[in-house]
Design a protein around this motif. Structure first.
Motif, PDB file in Angstrom:
ATOM      1  N   ALA A 172      47.012  41.038  17.495  1.00 32.21           N
ATOM      2  CA  ALA A 172      46.714  42.293  18.182  1.00 32.21           C
ATOM      3  C   ALA A 172      45.248  42.703  17.995  1.00 32.21           C
ATOM      4  CB  ALA A 172      47.653  43.419  17.703  1.00 32.21           C
ATOM      5  N   ASP A 173      44.380  41.709  17.932  1.00 32.93           N
ATOM      6  CA  ASP A 173      42.948  41.936  17.782  1.00 32.93           C
ATOM      7  C   ASP A 173      42.357  42.236  19.159  1.00 32.93           C
ATOM      8  OD1 ASP A 173      40.211  41.856  17.427  1.00 32.93           O
ATOM      9  OD2 ASP A 173      40.170  39.900  16.451  1.00 32.93           O
ATOM     10  N   VAL A 174      41.992  43.498  19.383  1.00 36.01           N
ATOM     11  CA  VAL A 174      41.527  43.920  20.706  1.00 36.01           C
ATOM     12  C   VAL A 174      40.235  43.208  21.096  1.00 36.01           C
ATOM     13  CG1 VAL A 174      40.832  45.875  22.133  1.00 36.01           C
ATOM     14  CG2 VAL A 174      42.578  46.174  20.383  1.00 36.01           C
ATOM     15  N   CYS A 175      39.234  43.230  20.204  1.00 32.11           N
ATOM     16  CA  CYS A 175      37.956  42.584  20.524  1.00 32.11           C
ATOM     17  C   CYS A 175      38.143  41.081  20.681  1.00 32.11           C
ATOM     18  CB  CYS A 175      36.931  42.884  19.442  1.00 32.11           C
ATOM     19  SG  CYS A 175      36.428  44.622  19.369  1.00 32.11           S
ATOM     20  N   GLY A 176      39.019  40.490  19.857  1.00 32.01           N
ATOM     21  CA  GLY A 176      39.302  39.068  19.990  1.00 32.01           C
ATOM     22  C   GLY A 176      39.974  38.748  21.310  1.00 32.01           C
ATOM     23  N   LEU A 177      40.894  39.601  21.733  1.00 39.35           N
ATOM     24  CA  LEU A 177      41.557  39.400  23.020  1.00 39.35           C
ATOM     25  C   LEU A 177      40.554  39.442  24.161  1.00 39.35           C
ATOM     26  CD1 LEU A 177      44.871  40.776  24.321  1.00 39.35           C
ATOM     27  CD2 LEU A 177      42.802  41.544  25.472  1.00 39.35           C
ATOM     28  N   LEU A 178      39.683  40.454  24.161  1.00 33.06           N
ATOM     29  CA  LEU A 178      38.688  40.587  25.226  1.00 33.06           C
ATOM     30  C   LEU A 178      37.702  39.418  25.201  1.00 33.06           C
ATOM     31  CD1 LEU A 178      38.052  44.409  24.805  1.00 33.06           C
ATOM     32  CD2 LEU A 178      39.268  43.319  26.700  1.00 33.06           C
ATOM     33  N   SER A 179      37.338  38.969  24.004  1.00 32.04           N
ATOM     34  CA  SER A 179      36.425  37.824  23.877  1.00 32.04           C
ATOM     35  C   SER A 179      37.061  36.562  24.436  1.00 32.04           C
ATOM     36  CB  SER A 179      36.048  37.614  22.405  1.00 32.04           C
ATOM     37  OG  SER A 179      35.474  38.777  21.845  1.00 32.04           O
ATOM     38  N   SER A 180      38.342  36.373  24.131  1.00 39.63           N
ATOM     39  CA  SER A 180      39.059  35.201  24.651  1.00 39.63           C
ATOM     40  C   SER A 180      39.154  35.253  26.171  1.00 39.63           C
ATOM     41  CB  SER A 180      40.462  35.126  24.046  1.00 39.63           C
ATOM     42  OG  SER A 180      40.415  34.923  22.662  1.00 39.63           O
ATOM     43  N   MET A 181      39.497  36.416  26.713  1.00 37.43           N
ATOM     44  CA  MET A 181      39.573  36.564  28.163  1.00 37.43           C
ATOM     45  C   MET A 181      38.241  36.196  28.803  1.00 37.43           C
ATOM     46  SD  MET A 181      41.644  40.188  28.585  1.00 37.43           S
ATOM     47  CE  MET A 181      41.796  40.057  30.379  1.00 37.43           C
ATOM     48  N   PHE A 182      37.168  36.691  28.209  1.00 34.63           N
ATOM     49  CA  PHE A 182      35.835  36.476  28.765  1.00 34.63           C
ATOM     50  C   PHE A 182      35.467  34.994  28.763  1.00 34.63           C
ATOM     51  CE2 PHE A 182      31.195  36.201  28.036  1.00 34.63           C
ATOM     52  CZ  PHE A 182      30.748  36.775  29.216  1.00 34.63           C
ATOM     53  N   LEU A 183      35.610  34.325  27.622  1.00 37.56           N
ATOM     54  CA  LEU A 183      35.193  32.927  27.528  1.00 37.56           C
ATOM     55  C   LEU A 183      36.105  32.003  28.322  1.00 37.56           C
ATOM     56  CD1 LEU A 183      34.033  32.663  23.806  1.00 37.56           C
ATOM     57  CD2 LEU A 183      32.623  32.697  25.869  1.00 37.56           C
ATOM     58  N   GLN A 184      37.401  32.323  28.392  1.00 32.36           N
ATOM     59  CA  GLN A 184      38.292  31.496  29.203  1.00 32.36           C
ATOM     60  C   GLN A 184      38.006  31.678  30.685  1.00 32.36           C
ATOM     61  OE1 GLN A 184      42.012  31.555  26.014  1.00 32.36           O
ATOM     62  NE2 GLN A 184      42.450  31.810  28.174  1.00 32.36           N
ATOM     63  N   GLU A 185      37.624  32.881  31.091  1.00 33.16           N
ATOM     64  CA  GLU A 185      37.276  33.101  32.498  1.00 33.16           C
ATOM     65  C   GLU A 185      35.980  32.386  32.851  1.00 33.16           C
ATOM     66  OE1 GLU A 185      38.006  34.455  36.313  1.00 33.16           O
ATOM     67  OE2 GLU A 185      39.302  34.544  34.546  1.00 33.16           O
ATOM     68  N   ILE A 186      35.050  32.350  31.926  1.00 29.45           N
ATOM     69  CA  ILE A 186      33.781  31.650  32.142  1.00 29.45           C
ATOM     70  C   ILE A 186      34.001  30.145  32.265  1.00 29.45           C
ATOM     71  CG2 ILE A 186      31.651  30.921  30.974  1.00 29.45           C
ATOM     72  CD1 ILE A 186      31.198  33.620  32.073  1.00 29.45           C
ATOM     73  N   SER A 187      34.748  29.578  31.323  1.00 31.08           N
ATOM     74  CA  SER A 187      34.850  28.118  31.213  1.00 31.08           C
ATOM     75  C   SER A 187      36.011  27.520  31.978  1.00 31.08           C
ATOM     76  CB  SER A 187      34.997  27.734  29.737  1.00 31.08           C
ATOM     77  OG  SER A 187      36.234  28.195  29.213  1.00 31.08           O
ATOM     78  N   LYS A 188      37.011  28.353  32.314  1.00 33.17           N
ATOM     79  CA  LYS A 188      38.256  27.862  32.917  1.00 33.17           C
ATOM     80  C   LYS A 188      38.946  26.852  31.992  1.00 33.17           C
ATOM     81  CE  LYS A 188      37.422  30.366  36.517  1.00 33.17           C
ATOM     82  NZ  LYS A 188      38.128  31.663  36.676  1.00 33.17           N
ATOM     83  N   LYS A 189      38.788  27.062  30.689  1.00 38.54           N
ATOM     84  CA  LYS A 189      39.435  26.244  29.674  1.00 38.54           C
ATOM     85  C   LYS A 189      40.090  27.161  28.647  1.00 38.54           C
ATOM     86  CE  LYS A 189      35.804  22.641  29.766  1.00 38.54           C
ATOM     87  NZ  LYS A 189      34.737  22.030  28.929  1.00 38.54           N
ATOM     88  N   PRO A 190      41.143  26.684  28.002  1.00 39.70           N
ATOM     89  CA  PRO A 190      41.729  27.490  26.923  1.00 39.70           C
ATOM     90  C   PRO A 190      40.794  27.524  25.724  1.00 39.70           C
ATOM     91  CG  PRO A 190      42.823  25.368  27.051  1.00 39.70           C
ATOM     92  CD  PRO A 190      41.909  25.442  28.233  1.00 39.70           C
ATOM     93  N   SER A 191      40.960  28.546  24.893  1.00 39.90           N
ATOM     94  CA  SER A 191      40.049  28.736  23.771  1.00 39.90           C
ATOM     95  C   SER A 191      40.779  28.586  22.438  1.00 39.90           C
ATOM     96  CB  SER A 191      39.416  30.130  23.845  1.00 39.90           C
ATOM     97  OG  SER A 191      40.411  31.138  23.695  1.00 39.90           O
ATOM     98  N   PHE A 192      39.983  28.334  21.404  1.00 42.04           N
ATOM     99  CA  PHE A 192      40.470  28.309  20.030  1.00 42.04           C
ATOM    100  C   PHE A 192      40.087  29.637  19.398  1.00 42.04           C
ATOM    101  CE2 PHE A 192      39.797  26.619  15.504  1.00 42.04           C
ATOM    102  CZ  PHE A 192      41.143  26.766  15.166  1.00 42.04           C
ATOM    103  N   PHE A 193      41.074  30.464  19.140  1.00 41.11           N
ATOM    104  CA  PHE A 193      40.915  31.794  18.561  1.00 41.11           C
ATOM    105  C   PHE A 193      40.988  31.611  17.050  1.00 41.11           C
ATOM    106  CE2 PHE A 193      42.391  35.826  17.008  1.00 41.11           C
ATOM    107  CZ  PHE A 193      42.088  36.800  17.945  1.00 41.11           C
ATOM    108  N   ALA A 194      39.878  31.806  16.335  1.00 40.52           N
ATOM    109  CA  ALA A 194      39.822  31.302  14.959  1.00 40.52           C
ATOM    110  C   ALA A 194      39.247  32.304  13.972  1.00 40.52           C
ATOM    111  CB  ALA A 194      38.980  30.022  14.911  1.00 40.52           C
TER     112      ALA A 194
END
Length: 466
Positions: free
Chosen positions: A289-311
């Protein structure tokens, strides 16, 4: 947004209007010095066809702060263009009087061979908290306007978090609100109680869950600890979450999963396995439930069209300029939808005898970017790197408070970066997000349009060696 009738900095960033966030047209106000003629520049703005723009202009005297403020007060604008005089010795106290108007300021210098006073004006405005772009040519200014006025990359996307409102067990974000998040990013966030998932999980089709469980078992290189029952329950949660995402149009989801650790009989399966599959299918599934992490993941996945490693950022080694990233959820399609998926073993959660996680081995030598929004969503911390190796720590920790038997998470990557000390001083928080490839230019353009600054190394190319 009507420009404030006060010289004080904006007091409520949550109501800040960002270009592209609402309305049919982005509103530009060009405040030009009376000694110059901006008509040719304004006509070039009007000629931009791909973005709906409305431009207004006003003649001002940059040497008279009170007159300047009076000329712009009350005017609707999403972007303020400061069309400067060709030469001046000083802008006096104008920057003190302006404060932070709450919208991007684009300064266009008229004499590119003599920018020292104009550049000082821009730097002084930034001390007020203002987002200031500095252009030395009309062509450069037009490119900046296009980026600022285009719809934001996450505009209108929906996200849901199951857990207490802005009160994650591990990453609380009490400084944020739904309105502020929308103003900064364009994302519509909502919270729901975890009890809703508990209730809905009971009605999930067992046929769909069995099919998903069999797929995980069949494609795994090895099943180390998890039981058939644990894999099935984790697959049931995936079926439920996938149906919620599809039926309600969510792009992203998160669960306060660490709250489950403190219950000897967790009411929900750990979501690690479900989140891995969702990421591979193009959704953002953020941990804890990390809000900033969620938004960061959304942003980078939208940029790259690849899934991300949330770490987690477990450590920073200043001697060899590496960082250790670790977490229990790793997507299998990190290299892209067309590439072969990463092979995996199925493990339990930290040796606790509960849950199921896919353990992958990240390929050494590949170029990556790690990034995350700052806690106030005003900056994006971004670092290019290159994976050195996957690190494993199988040591046991029998006294760990929540019962962890394995110290680190199942998925680990040692990443070589530049300026490791600078990274250490600018870590965004517990979590950073990693994607494969280098998308620096796309990221920069997207953040420009979101009015968000970048923090990073002096050189945004990945290290050549690992």
């Amino acid at each position: 947004m009507a420009l404030p009738k006060t010289s004080l900095p904006a007091q409520n960033p949550a109501i800040r209007h960002n270009p592209g966030s609402k309305g049919p047209a982005t509103r530009l106000l060009c405040a030009s010095d009376r000694t110059v003629n901006p008509e040719k520049f304004i006509e070039s703005i009007k000629s931009i066809k791909e973005i709906n723009l409305h431009i207004d202009s006003v003649a001002v005297d940059y040497q008279k702060p009170a007159e300047f403020l009076s000329a712009i007060q009350g005017r609707d604008a999403d972007i303020l263009i400061l069309y400067l005089p060709r030469f001046t010795f000083s802008f006096g106290k104008l920057y003190d009087s302006m404060g932070d108007l709450g919208i991007p300021l684009l300064i266009l210098a008229q004499n590119p061979d003599l920018i020292l006073i104009d550049a000082n004006f821009a730097a002084s405005l930034r001390t007020n908290g203002a987002r200031v772009l500095f252009a030395t040519s009309p062509t450069q200014a037009l490119q900046m306007i296009k980026a600022l006025a285009a719809p934001r990359i996450l505009e209108g996307k929906k996200a849901v978090i199951y857990g207490r409102r802005f009160d994650s067990t591990s990453v609380p974000a009490h400084n944020l609100s739904e309105d502020y998040i929308y103003a900064q990013t364009g994302v519509r966030l909502q919270y729901r109680p975890m009890e809703e998932l508990m209730t809905r999980l009971k009605s999930v089709s067992e046929i769909g869950a069995e099919k998903e469980a069999e797929r995980w078992k069949k494609e795994a290189q090895q099943i180390v600890e998890p039981t058939e029952s644990a894999i099935f329950e984790a697959s049931k949660l995936y079926v439920l979450l996938r149906s919620i995402m599809e039926s309600e149009g969510f792009s992203a989801i998160s669960i306060d999963c660490l709250a489950l650790l403190f219950n000897p009989n967790p009411p929900l399966p750990f979501p690690c396995l479900a989140f891995a599959r969702l990421r591979d299918e193009g959704f953002t599934a953020a941990c804890e439930a990390d809000v900033c992490g969620l938004l960061s993941s959304m942003f980078l996945q939208e940029i790259s069209k690849k899934p991300s490693f949330f770490a987690n950022v477990l450590s920073v080694n200043l001697d060899d300029s590496t960082i250790l990233l670790s977490h229990c959820v790793a997507p299998l399609k990190m290299m892209g939808s067309e590439a072969a998926p990463l092979s995996y073993r199925l493990r339990d959660y930290h040796g606790m005898g509960k849950g199921v996680v896919p353990e992958v081995k990240f390929p050494a030598g590949i170029e990556v970017i790690t990034g995350a929004f700052s806690k106030d969503l005003q900056k994006f911390i971004m670092w290019p790197g290159r994976i050195r190796l996957g690190a494993k720590d199988e040591s046991v920790a029998p006294a760990f408070p929540v019962g962890f038997r394995r110290v680190t998470c199942s998925n680990n990557a040692v990443v070589t970066i530049k300026d490791a000390d600078h990274f250490l001083q600018n870590i965004a928080g517990i979590h950073h997000i990693m994607i494969t490839g280098n998308y620096y230019r796309r990221i920069s353009e997207a953040l420009l349009g979101m009015n968000i600054g970048i923090v990073g190394p002096s050189d945004f190319t990945a290290p050549e060696t690992i």
